[in-house]
Design a protein around this motif. Structure first.
Motif, short mmCIF file in Angstrom:
data_model
loop_
_atom_site.label_atom_id
_atom_site.label_comp_id
_atom_site.label_asym_id
_atom_site.label_seq_id
_atom_site.Cartn_x
_atom_site.Cartn_y
_atom_site.Cartn_z
N CYS A 124 -75.06 -27.11 125.82
CA CYS A 124 -75.16 -26.08 126.86
C CYS A 124 -74.00 -25.11 126.76
O CYS A 124 -73.68 -24.41 127.74
CB CYS A 124 -75.22 -26.74 128.24
SG CYS A 124 -76.69 -27.76 128.44
N LYS A 133 -79.81 -21.61 127.98
CA LYS A 133 -78.78 -22.62 128.29
C LYS A 133 -78.99 -23.24 129.68
O LYS A 133 -78.73 -24.42 129.90
CB LYS A 133 -77.38 -22.03 128.14
CG LYS A 133 -77.06 -21.59 126.72
CD LYS A 133 -77.13 -22.78 125.75
CE LYS A 133 -76.86 -22.36 124.31
NZ LYS A 133 -76.85 -23.51 123.38
N THR A 134 -79.45 -22.43 130.62
CA THR A 134 -79.69 -22.97 131.96
C THR A 134 -80.88 -23.93 131.93
O THR A 134 -80.85 -24.98 132.57
CB THR A 134 -79.94 -21.81 132.96
OG1 THR A 134 -78.83 -20.93 132.91
CG2 THR A 134 -80.10 -22.33 134.39
N ALA A 140 -79.66 -27.13 130.52
CA ALA A 140 -78.78 -27.84 131.47
C ALA A 140 -79.59 -28.47 132.60
O ALA A 140 -79.30 -29.59 133.04
CB ALA A 140 -77.74 -26.88 132.03
N LEU A 185 -74.11 -22.24 137.80
CA LEU A 185 -74.01 -21.34 136.65
C LEU A 185 -73.02 -20.27 137.06
O LEU A 185 -73.32 -19.40 137.88
CB LEU A 185 -75.38 -20.73 136.31
CG LEU A 185 -75.37 -19.62 135.24
CD1 LEU A 185 -74.90 -20.14 133.88
CD2 LEU A 185 -76.76 -18.97 135.09
N LEU A 218 -79.94 -24.98 141.74
CA LEU A 218 -79.22 -24.12 140.80
C LEU A 218 -78.49 -23.06 141.61
O LEU A 218 -79.12 -22.31 142.36
CB LEU A 218 -80.18 -23.47 139.81
CG LEU A 218 -79.56 -22.43 138.85
CD1 LEU A 218 -78.55 -23.08 137.90
CD2 LEU A 218 -80.63 -21.70 138.03
N LEU A 223 -76.40 -27.69 140.13
CA LEU A 223 -75.91 -27.13 138.87
C LEU A 223 -75.38 -25.74 139.18
O LEU A 223 -76.10 -24.89 139.70
CB LEU A 223 -77.04 -27.05 137.84
CG LEU A 223 -76.65 -26.46 136.48
CD1 LEU A 223 -75.71 -27.40 135.72
CD2 LEU A 223 -77.90 -26.18 135.62
N LYS A 272 -69.79 -24.61 128.46
CA LYS A 272 -69.00 -23.42 128.76
C LYS A 272 -68.89 -22.55 127.52
O LYS A 272 -69.26 -22.97 126.42
CB LYS A 272 -67.63 -23.79 129.28
CG LYS A 272 -66.72 -24.47 128.30
CD LYS A 272 -65.34 -24.60 128.92
CE LYS A 272 -64.37 -25.11 127.89
NZ LYS A 272 -63.00 -25.16 128.33
N GLU A 306 -69.74 -20.76 132.63
CA GLU A 306 -69.84 -22.20 132.52
C GLU A 306 -70.97 -22.77 133.37
O GLU A 306 -71.38 -22.15 134.36
CB GLU A 306 -68.51 -22.89 132.84
CG GLU A 306 -67.86 -22.45 134.11
CD GLU A 306 -66.38 -22.89 134.22
OE1 GLU A 306 -65.69 -22.96 133.19
OE2 GLU A 306 -65.95 -23.17 135.33
N LEU A 307 -71.43 -23.91 132.94
CA LEU A 307 -72.42 -24.68 133.69
C LEU A 307 -71.72 -25.94 134.17
O LEU A 307 -71.17 -26.70 133.36
CB LEU A 307 -73.60 -25.03 132.78
CG LEU A 307 -74.57 -23.87 132.52
CD1 LEU A 307 -75.31 -24.05 131.20
CD2 LEU A 307 -75.58 -23.73 133.67
#
Ligand code: KG4
Ligand code: ZN
Length: 373
Positions: A246, A290-291, A294, A168, A303, A166, A191, A176-177
């Motif tokens: 997300c 959000k992370t 996600a 970030l 990550l 993922l 995003k 964005e993710l």
């Protein structure tokens, strides 16, 4: 394999020469790659753009054009391709200056198109003179790879991480993710719907009378407030924190800061530090919320945090805590401090990995809005 890499997407002009080894192309081993930086020259125009409060594209283009040849000369001298006594920068175009460089990597997007074109045109010219290929490279892919390598500024090692990864990506133009299921196969996870987080830092800096680029200045001001450890009572919203997605939004947060500044009228240095503190807390919380979502949604094993804002200590610490406490099986990758901002090293590394995995490079035309997914 030696690569010369060029970065001109925004307000940094950068040239790097990397000696790259490992990965499939040469060894059949896909677990490891090594990059030795044999030449590196970077000029940041940030101070020139400061009076405009942001990057001024025409000025960026002019500065890139002015600096590309001297920086390339500097990097080639460092790499031992040109004798230091040979100060005439036009010698960069001589076939003898190329030596064993196999190809040129250049950022083709995303970024400011006039700025991107300067790098691409220069890369094409140099590629023609040296009679070697030029590979278009994605700036954000560079930020992802920079979060996956470990190193000290001179040498970097890429141990192939566990997929899915993922990403970030947090910079002045992006928030964005992105999920990378395997090398270079991307899926958008979330995003920003409006401003990028770095842009919000820069705008808040301007509201507080701090110079561009504002991110580091806001972080420094916030730190002074943190160290005082007084309750300033300012709380800003965490936009979209309860939305089941997300996606991010930062324009409302920036407006909340604007209203606070207006409401307070004259703001002292201490007030500015408190506002910076409250803003940074809100930005940090949004990143964590959000992370987390996600990571839960995607089941990512790695990550990778990349982009200019990844230099932010408060956000870094909070993400490190999130992983340690809630996702201990996930590998967390952060760029070395030499790679958080824009640079050509990450462009060369991304181009090499792409090339050695047998993946095609990007087209040699500027794309301001190119997106990985
Ligand atoms: O990746 P980058 O160098 O350029 C782009 O591709 O946009 O990111 C630049 C952004 C700017 O908005 C800058 O203010 C922000 O990164 N930044 C920071 C910090 N250092 C740079 N934001 C918050 N805290 C920092 N320490
Ligand atoms: Zn960047």
């Amino acid at each position: 394999m030696k690569i010369l890499a060029i970065e001109t997407s925004c307000d940094e002009t950068a040239i790097s020469i990397l000696e790259c080894t490992g990965l499939a192309a040469q060894t059949g081993d896909t677990s490891l790659a090594e990059f030795v930086v044999v030449g590196d020259a970077l000029f940041s125009q940030a101070h020139l753009h400061a009076e405009y409060g942001g990057v001024f594209p025409t000025l960026a283009k002019r500065e890139h054009i002015k600096n590309l040849e001297p920086l390339t000369h500097q990097a080639l001298v460092q790499a031992g391709h040109i004798e230091p006594e040979q100060t005439d920068t036009s010698t960069i175009y001589d076939a003898s200056s190329k030596k064993d460089i196999a190809f040129i990597a250049v950022t083709r997007g995303p970024g400011l198109e006039p700025a991107l074109w300067t790098g691409i045109e220069f890369a094409k010219l140099l590629g023609e003179k040296w009679n070697i290929p030029v590979h278009g490279t994605d700036h954000m892919e560079g930020h992802i790879v920079s979060a996956l390598v470990e190193g000290d500024g001179k040498k970097y090692t890429l141990k192939i991480p566990k997929f899915p990864i993922l990403g970030l990506l947090i910079s002045g133009g992006h928030t964005e993710l992105i999920l990378m299921k395997k090398w270079f196969e991307y899926q958008l996870v979330g995003k920003t719907k409006d401003d990028a987080v770095g842009e919000a830092f820069d705008k808040v800096a301007r509201l507080l009378g701090l110079p561009y680029p504002g991110g580091p200045k806001v972080a420094e001001a916030a730190l002074r407030s943190r160290e005082r450890n007084t309750d300033h009572g300012i709380v800003f919203p965490r936009p979209l924190q309860h939305e089941a997605s997300c996606d991010f939004s930062f324009s409302g947060l920036k407006t909340a800061v604007l209203y606070k500044v207006k409401e307070m009228g004259h703001i002292s240095d201490t007030d500015a530090e408190h506002i910076a503190h409250a803003f940074e807390d809100a930005a940090r919380d949004v990143m964590v919320i959000k992370t987390r979502r996600a990571l839960e949604e995607t089941g990512a094993e790695t990550l990778a945090v990349g982009g200019g804002v990844s230099a932010n200590t408060t956000i870094r610490t909070a993400l490190t805590k999130l992983i340690a406490e809630e996702f201990p099986h996930v590998h967390l990758g952060y760029p070395h401090k030499t790679l958080t901002g824009d640079n050509a090293i990450m462009i060369g590394m991304a181009a090499y990995v792409r090339h050695s995995m047998g993946t095609e490079s990007y087209p040699l035309s500027a794309s301001g809005t190119q997106s990985l997914a």
